[in-house]
Design a protein around this motif. Structure first.
Motif, short mmCIF file in Angstrom:
data_model
loop_
_atom_site.label_atom_id
_atom_site.label_comp_id
_atom_site.label_asym_id
_atom_site.label_seq_id
_atom_site.Cartn_x
_atom_site.Cartn_y
_atom_site.Cartn_z
N ALA A 334 -18.55 -50.21 -1.81
CA ALA A 334 -18.45 -49.89 -0.38
C ALA A 334 -19.84 -49.63 0.20
CB ALA A 334 -17.58 -48.66 -0.19
N PHE A 335 -20.00 -49.76 1.51
CA PHE A 335 -21.35 -49.63 2.10
C PHE A 335 -21.81 -48.19 2.18
CE2 PHE A 335 -21.22 -48.10 6.52
CZ PHE A 335 -19.87 -48.10 6.80
N LYS A 336 -20.88 -47.25 1.99
CA LYS A 336 -21.20 -45.83 1.88
C LYS A 336 -19.99 -45.15 1.26
CE LYS A 336 -20.88 -43.27 5.70
NZ LYS A 336 -20.86 -42.77 7.10
N TYR A 364 -17.17 -51.24 -10.41
CA TYR A 364 -16.18 -50.17 -10.27
C TYR A 364 -16.41 -49.48 -8.94
CZ TYR A 364 -13.95 -45.69 -10.31
OH TYR A 364 -13.21 -44.61 -9.91
N ASP A 365 -15.38 -49.42 -8.11
CA ASP A 365 -15.44 -48.64 -6.86
C ASP A 365 -14.09 -47.97 -6.69
OD1 ASP A 365 -17.09 -48.69 -3.89
OD2 ASP A 365 -14.97 -48.14 -3.88
N PRO A 366 -14.08 -46.67 -6.41
CA PRO A 366 -12.79 -45.97 -6.34
C PRO A 366 -11.86 -46.47 -5.23
CG PRO A 366 -14.63 -44.46 -5.84
CD PRO A 366 -15.23 -45.75 -6.31
N LYS A 367 -12.37 -47.14 -4.21
CA LYS A 367 -11.50 -47.52 -3.09
C LYS A 367 -11.50 -49.01 -2.74
CE LYS A 367 -9.77 -43.55 -1.97
NZ LYS A 367 -8.35 -43.31 -2.27
N VAL A 368 -12.32 -49.80 -3.41
CA VAL A 368 -12.41 -51.22 -3.03
C VAL A 368 -11.64 -52.07 -4.04
CG1 VAL A 368 -13.98 -53.15 -2.62
CG2 VAL A 368 -14.64 -50.84 -1.91
N THR A 369 -10.84 -53.01 -3.53
CA THR A 369 -10.02 -53.86 -4.42
C THR A 369 -10.84 -55.04 -4.96
OG1 THR A 369 -9.37 -55.26 -2.57
CG2 THR A 369 -7.94 -53.38 -3.05
N ALA A 370 -10.37 -55.59 -6.08
CA ALA A 370 -11.02 -56.77 -6.66
C ALA A 370 -11.00 -57.92 -5.66
CB ALA A 370 -10.28 -57.18 -7.93
#
Ligand code: NAD
Ligand code: UDX
Length: 459
Positions: A334-336, A364-370
């Motif tokens: 994510a951008f932030k 790995y990002d807690p809120k962004v989908t593949a």
């Protein structure tokens, strides 16, 4: 003028949260948010509040309070327009990808479509509010379209730019530094002032002429982005001289004339607004023949592109000038932090540079989908979609993501990254275990003691 029904066209990152808060704070006003994107509207109507299309701390609670009471999400644009006293336009105004002004100017086709639809659907007088970020003097074009294609009803146009930042949208909307309303018709301005005055102290509601309001939005974003590029420029100098950019930021930020905010060095600013709005400002200045003004602001973007590129270059150089076949784990896409939005995220451009060097990138990002990660990379057209899927893996568990990695790169400043068991992570990684911290987020001395080779922006 008494406002009892509001329609907002555009159920995105701005329209959704902004109108939800108006509905929450003004229970006497019926607020209908409309969009042509059926999937998005269905997600806003989802009974499971964790499935709302926009992730923002506190948003689900606001929607839960107002939805079905005086807050509605619908795809029936014409009916919502026809019934409303006040219509907000909150559609996207991306950078043009074609024709004159390609890559610089704002694409106003969605705005014009809205204006024509409002004109056609309106059978009573209305106040039209520009919520989208627009080039200065757009209200003139809107007025012309509404007047010439309408059914003879009156339209008053107001400019009411939105200053919320993603990740803190609800806090920003509940307690704005200011609300800005530009307009020529006193009664129309007052009607919108009255809406905000339900929860915003009156002295924080600024009123100006239309053009000042339109231009202030681009200017605010340009100033904010300029601070980030300024500190990022200094971060490179810090890396060469032994100065520490956080210490420099603290030292200058305590000067009350400079102030402490927006001085965090990073891998580069992202988000849907800063780049787009500065490019637009540069384009407008050029259009008026103001080349020095245009060049001045363009430098903010040039510096930002440089910052992203040199972060990727540094990874390659430090890892013995080759990352081919090496596993590099991205913490954050994510951008932030605290948003699922990835538009113009620095991560996309850093990944693209590393993929060109044939690295294997694990995200790995807690809120962004593949799905979103692949869509962002495919959009660049740097390589085929198959190639992106071969080289990039998106993982749901951070420890799995970092296992056997040659390097970890921190791209987003999510708080949870600070809480990880870095001993365990180091043991599971290839050696030497590199960390490239694009957010200067992790405790450098602790990681150094554990045995990581730790590199941070501006250090
Ligand atoms: P977004 O892309 O998330 O949402 C825009 C929505 O408008 C989309 O869902 C799209 O389907 C819809 N839309 C487009 N044309 C339409 C039409 N004719 N009829 C109905 N719906 C239509 O965009 P956003 O991030 O919400 O930004 C909207 C505006 O607000 C932009 O001008 C942006 O610059 C400005 N802005 C954004 C932010 C931010 O943090 N995202 C902050 C301040 C201002
Ligand atoms: C911005 C403006 O802040 C907001 O007022 C406007 O309405 C929309 O654009 P947003 O893009 O959502 O908001 O987030 P912001 O907090 O401004 O961050 C933008 C980018 O700059 C992010 O990538 C962020 O990580 C980066 N940034 C911000 C830094 O690198 N350092 C800083 O000190 C601040």
């Amino acid at each position: 003028m008494n406002i009892s029904k509001i329609c907002c066209i555009g159920a995105g990152y701005v329209g959704g949260p902004t109108m939800s808060v108006i509905a929450q704070k003004c229970p006497g006003i019926t607020v209908t948010i409309v969009d042509i994107n059926e999937q998005r509207i269905a997600a806003w109507n989802n009974a499971d509040l964790s499935k709302l299309p926009v992730y923002e701390p506190g948003l689900a609670e606001v929607v839960a309070e107002a939805r079905g009471r005086n807050l509605f999400f619908s795809t029936d644009v014409d009916t919502a327009i026809a019934e409303a006293d006040m219509v907000f336009i909150s559609v996207n105004t991306p950078t043009k990808t074609y024709g004159k002004g390609k890559g610089m100017a704002a694409d106003l086709k969605y705005i014009e479509l809205c204006a024509r639809q409002i004109a056609a659907a309106s059978t009573s007088d209305k106040i039209i509010v520009e919520k989208s970020t627009l080039p200065v003097r757009t209200a003139e074009a809107l007025q012309s379209i509404l007047h010439n294609t309408g059914n003879g009803v009156n339209f008053h146009i107001l400019s009411n730019p939105e200053f919320l930042a993603e990740g803190t949208a609800i806090q920003d909307l509940h307690h704005p530094d200011r609300v800005l309303i530009g307009g020529e018709n006193g009664e129309a301005v007052q009607a919108l002032v009255d809406v905000y005055a339900s929860w915003v102290p009156r002295e924080r509601i600024l009123t100006t002429n239309l053009w000042s309001s339109e231009l202030s939005k681009l200017t605010a974003n340009a100033f904010l982005a300029q601070r980030v590029s300024s500190i990022n420029a200094i971060s490179e100098l810090c890396e060469r001289t032994g100065a520490n950019v956080d210490e420099v930021a603290r030292a200058i930020g305590t000067d009350s004339r400079i102030g402490p905010k927006f001085l965090k060095a990073s891998v580069g600013f992202g988000g849907s607004c800063f780049q787009k709005d500065i490019l637009n400002l540069v384009y407008i200045a050029r259009t008026y023949g103001l080349h020095e003004v245009a060049d001045y602001w363009e430098q903010v973007i040039i510096m930002n592109d440089h910052q992203k590129r040199r972060f990727a270059d540094n990874i390659v150089q430090t890892m013995y000038n080759t990352v081919s076949g090496k596993k590099i784990t991205f913490l954050g896409w994510a951008f932030k932090k605290d948003t699922n939005d990835t538009r113009e995220s620095a991560a996309i451009h850093v990944a693209d540079a590393l993929l060109s060097e044939e690295a294997n990138v694990v995200v790995y990002d807690p809120k962004v989908t593949a799905q979103q990660v692949y869509a962002d990379l495919d959009y660049l057209c740097s390589r085929s979609p198959e190639e992106n899927r071969r080289l990039v893996t998106v993982v749901n568990d951070p420890y799995d993501a970092m296992e056997s990695a040659h390097a970890v790169a921190v791209l987003t400043e999510w708080d949870e990254f600070k809480t990880y068991n870095w001993h365990r992570i180091k043991d599971s990684m290839m050696k030497p275990a590199f960390i490239f911290d694009g957010r200067k987020l992790l405790p450098d001395n602790k990681l150094g003691q554990i045995g990581f080779q730790y590199y941070a922006i501006g250090e």
